[in-house]
Design an enzyme around this catalytic site. Structure first.
Site, short mmCIF file in Angstrom:
data_model
loop_
_atom_site.label_atom_id
_atom_site.label_comp_id
_atom_site.label_asym_id
_atom_site.label_seq_id
_atom_site.Cartn_x
_atom_site.Cartn_y
_atom_site.Cartn_z
N GLU A 175 5.28 -0.79 -14.44
CA GLU A 175 4.15 -0.14 -15.14
C GLU A 175 4.66 0.60 -16.36
O GLU A 175 5.51 1.48 -16.21
CB GLU A 175 3.42 0.80 -14.18
CG GLU A 175 2.75 0.01 -13.06
CD GLU A 175 1.85 0.87 -12.14
OE1 GLU A 175 1.70 2.08 -12.40
OE2 GLU A 175 1.32 0.31 -11.18
N ALA A 188 -7.73 5.89 -9.71
CA ALA A 188 -7.97 7.22 -9.13
C ALA A 188 -8.41 8.24 -10.18
O ALA A 188 -8.76 9.37 -9.84
CB ALA A 188 -6.69 7.71 -8.46
N HIS A 197 -3.53 1.43 -14.06
CA HIS A 197 -3.37 2.38 -12.95
C HIS A 197 -4.32 3.59 -13.15
O HIS A 197 -3.89 4.74 -13.09
CB HIS A 197 -1.90 2.83 -12.83
CG HIS A 197 -1.56 3.33 -11.46
ND1 HIS A 197 -0.32 3.21 -10.89
CD2 HIS A 197 -2.31 3.96 -10.51
CE1 HIS A 197 -0.30 3.74 -9.68
NE2 HIS A 197 -1.51 4.20 -9.43
N1 LIG Z 1 -4.57 2.72 -7.80
C1 LIG Z 1 -4.50 4.01 -7.55
O1 LIG Z 1 -4.63 4.82 -8.45
C2 LIG Z 1 -4.33 4.50 -6.14
C3 LIG Z 1 -4.86 5.76 -5.80
C4 LIG Z 1 -4.76 6.17 -4.47
C5 LIG Z 1 -4.09 5.41 -3.55
N2 LIG Z 1 -3.54 4.21 -3.93
C6 LIG Z 1 -2.82 3.40 -2.93
O2 LIG Z 1 -3.72 3.03 -1.92
C7 LIG Z 1 -3.08 3.13 -0.65
C8 LIG Z 1 -4.13 3.40 0.42
O3 LIG Z 1 -4.69 4.69 0.22
P1 LIG Z 1 -5.58 5.40 1.35
O4 LIG Z 1 -5.98 6.72 0.81
O5 LIG Z 1 -6.64 4.48 1.83
O6 LIG Z 1 -4.46 5.61 2.47
P2 LIG Z 1 -4.66 5.71 4.04
O7 LIG Z 1 -3.36 6.21 4.55
O8 LIG Z 1 -5.90 6.45 4.37
O9 LIG Z 1 -4.86 4.17 4.49
C9 LIG Z 1 -3.86 3.20 4.49
C10 LIG Z 1 -4.14 2.26 5.65
O10 LIG Z 1 -3.23 1.17 5.59
C11 LIG Z 1 -2.88 0.83 6.92
N3 LIG Z 1 -1.67 0.04 6.94
C12 LIG Z 1 -0.38 0.44 6.79
N4 LIG Z 1 0.45 -0.62 6.86
C13 LIG Z 1 -0.34 -1.71 7.05
C14 LIG Z 1 -0.07 -3.09 7.21
N5 LIG Z 1 1.16 -3.59 7.19
N6 LIG Z 1 -1.12 -3.92 7.39
C15 LIG Z 1 -2.37 -3.44 7.44
N7 LIG Z 1 -2.69 -2.15 7.32
C16 LIG Z 1 -1.68 -1.29 7.12
C17 LIG Z 1 -2.77 2.17 7.63
O11 LIG Z 1 -2.85 2.03 9.02
C18 LIG Z 1 -3.94 2.92 7.03
O12 LIG Z 1 -5.11 2.78 7.80
C19 LIG Z 1 -2.07 4.29 -0.84
O13 LIG Z 1 -0.96 4.15 0.03
C20 LIG Z 1 -1.66 4.16 -2.29
O14 LIG Z 1 -0.48 3.39 -2.40
C21 LIG Z 1 -3.66 3.74 -5.18
#
Ligand SMILES: NC(=O)c1ccc[n+]([C@@H]2O[C@H](COP(=O)([O-])OP(=O)(O)OC[C@H]3O[C@@H](n4cnc5c(N)ncnc54)[C@H](O)[C@@H]3O)[C@@H](O)[C@H]2O)c1
Length: 309
Positions: free
Chosen positions: A264, A286, A283
């Site tokens: 990125e 959020a 990106h």
């Molecule tokens: N693009 C962005 O700006 C942005 C912003 C926020 C979060 N994110 C990303 O999004 C991800 C998810 O965020 P969230 O708030 O929903 O997190 P969260 O922790 O609430 O949910 C993540 C889910 O993924 C599941 N998980 C983990 N490993 C897995 C696998 N191998 N297969 C299937 N499921 C699996 C977990 O059990 C959990 O339920 C974050 O980890 C972050 O990397 C990106």
């Protein structure tokens, strides 16, 4: 005690929180440069910090060894893949995350990407400005199948929004989704394989871990529908981008919409960015005023609680 804040959002949306921390006797240094700190700047500023609110800056062994007073780290968001969690544990440093602070923003962004893709908005807005009057035919989201991989905070918010659009929603998570949760969010529980092969839109919402690195690669693309659209607003690295290029260029799948990327910004010679069926945002999923404010508030609460109470 010193708190270092690296995310730029605090300068715009968190000054009241800075004042609040100062009123508690903390000395706060926040990033008002308008730019991400360089590694050198970050390491220098962090060296005498008791706590850090961190965005994407890397907190590794090298950094932590330079910070003898560091007791609390709070991720400005949820993805902790930029923090060496094993070494944090060894050092006895507390790590907090602002769980849920940006899930609505990211889920809305995914919906926006799906609309941009289905209604050809990415190309047509540009074309009209260039005085080109092409009228490609789009498709409706209503009635299409959305497969959500990773049914946490963002996945659940996305399911709610997609249900409002009359989409059929499938969900898969590494942890069992109970019948009650499936009912509450109107989703059908599916295996990873079923989501891959049966969805029109596949949206990734898992953290970047060893177990999720390149979880979408050659075999998965082979199993996807020809009309499938893959969305990654989770983390770069979860999708194998080399094989994604092949799948998109050969029209093995219809399209992909990414907010995150293994590098990125993407490298200047990256082939993916040359493809019309690859839609990319910087990106920003959020980044909404509401989510930035919420994240400033929650991270401040976490720092005050774990540093002072
Ligand atoms: N693009 C962005 O700006 C942005 C912003 C926020 C979060 N994110 C990303 O999004 C991800 C998810 O965020 P969230 O708030 O929903 O997190 P969260 O922790 O609430 O949910 C993540 C889910 O993924 C599941 N998980 C983990 N490993 C897995 C696998 N191998 N297969 C299937 N499921 C699996 C977990 O059990 C959990 O339920 C974050 O980890 C972050 O990397 C990106």
């Amino acid at each position: 005690m010193k708190v270092l804040i690296t995310p730029r959002g605090f300068a715009n949306y968190g000054l009241d929180q800075v004042k609040y921390m100062e009123s508690k006797g903390l000395s706060v240094h926040y990033n008002n440069t308008g730019k991400q700190y360089t590694k050198e700047e970050f390491h220098k500023l962090a060296s005498d910090a008791d706590a850090i609110i961190v965005g994407v800056d890397i907190i590794d062994r090298e950094l932590m060894d330079k910070c003898p007073k560091l007791k609390v780290i709070c991720k400005f968001g949820v993805g902790t893949d930029n923090i060496d969690l094993d070494y944090v544990k060894e050092k006895g440093i507390f790590v907090g995350r602002t769980v849920g602070s940006n899930s609505k923003a990211v889920a809305e962004h995914v919906i926006a990407l799906m609309f941009a893709e289905s209604k050809n908005l990415y190309g047509t807005i540009k074309e009209v400005k260039e005085h080109k009057w092409n009228k490609p035919t789009g498709q409706e989201l209503s009635g299409k199948t959305l497969g959500i991989i990773g049914f946490g905070m963002i996945g659940k918010n996305l399911a709610n929004f997609a249900n409002g659009l009359s989409m059929k929603v499938y969900a898969y998570d590494a942890f069992e989704i109970t019948d009650e949760v499936a009912k509450e969010y109107h989703v059908e529980k599916k295996s990873l394989e079923e989501i891959i092969s049966e969805s029109d839109y596949i949206s990734l919402h898992v953290p970047l871990l060893d177990s999720t690195k390149n979880m979408i690669s050659t075999e998965e693309f082979k199993k996807m529908k020809k009309g499938a659209c893959l969305i990654n607003a989770a983390r770069g690295g979860i999708v194998d981008e080399e094989t994604l290029y092949e799948a998109l260029a050969s029209k093995e799948i219809r399209s992909a919409c990414f907010d995150v990327y293994s590098s990125e910004p993407p490298k200047a010679d990256d082939k993916l960015t040359t493809l019309d069926n690859f839609l990319l945002t910087p990106h920003t999923a959020a980044r909404t005023v509401e989510s930035e404010k919420r994240t400033c508030e929650m991270s401040t609460q976490i720092i005050v609680k774990h540093l002072m109470e």
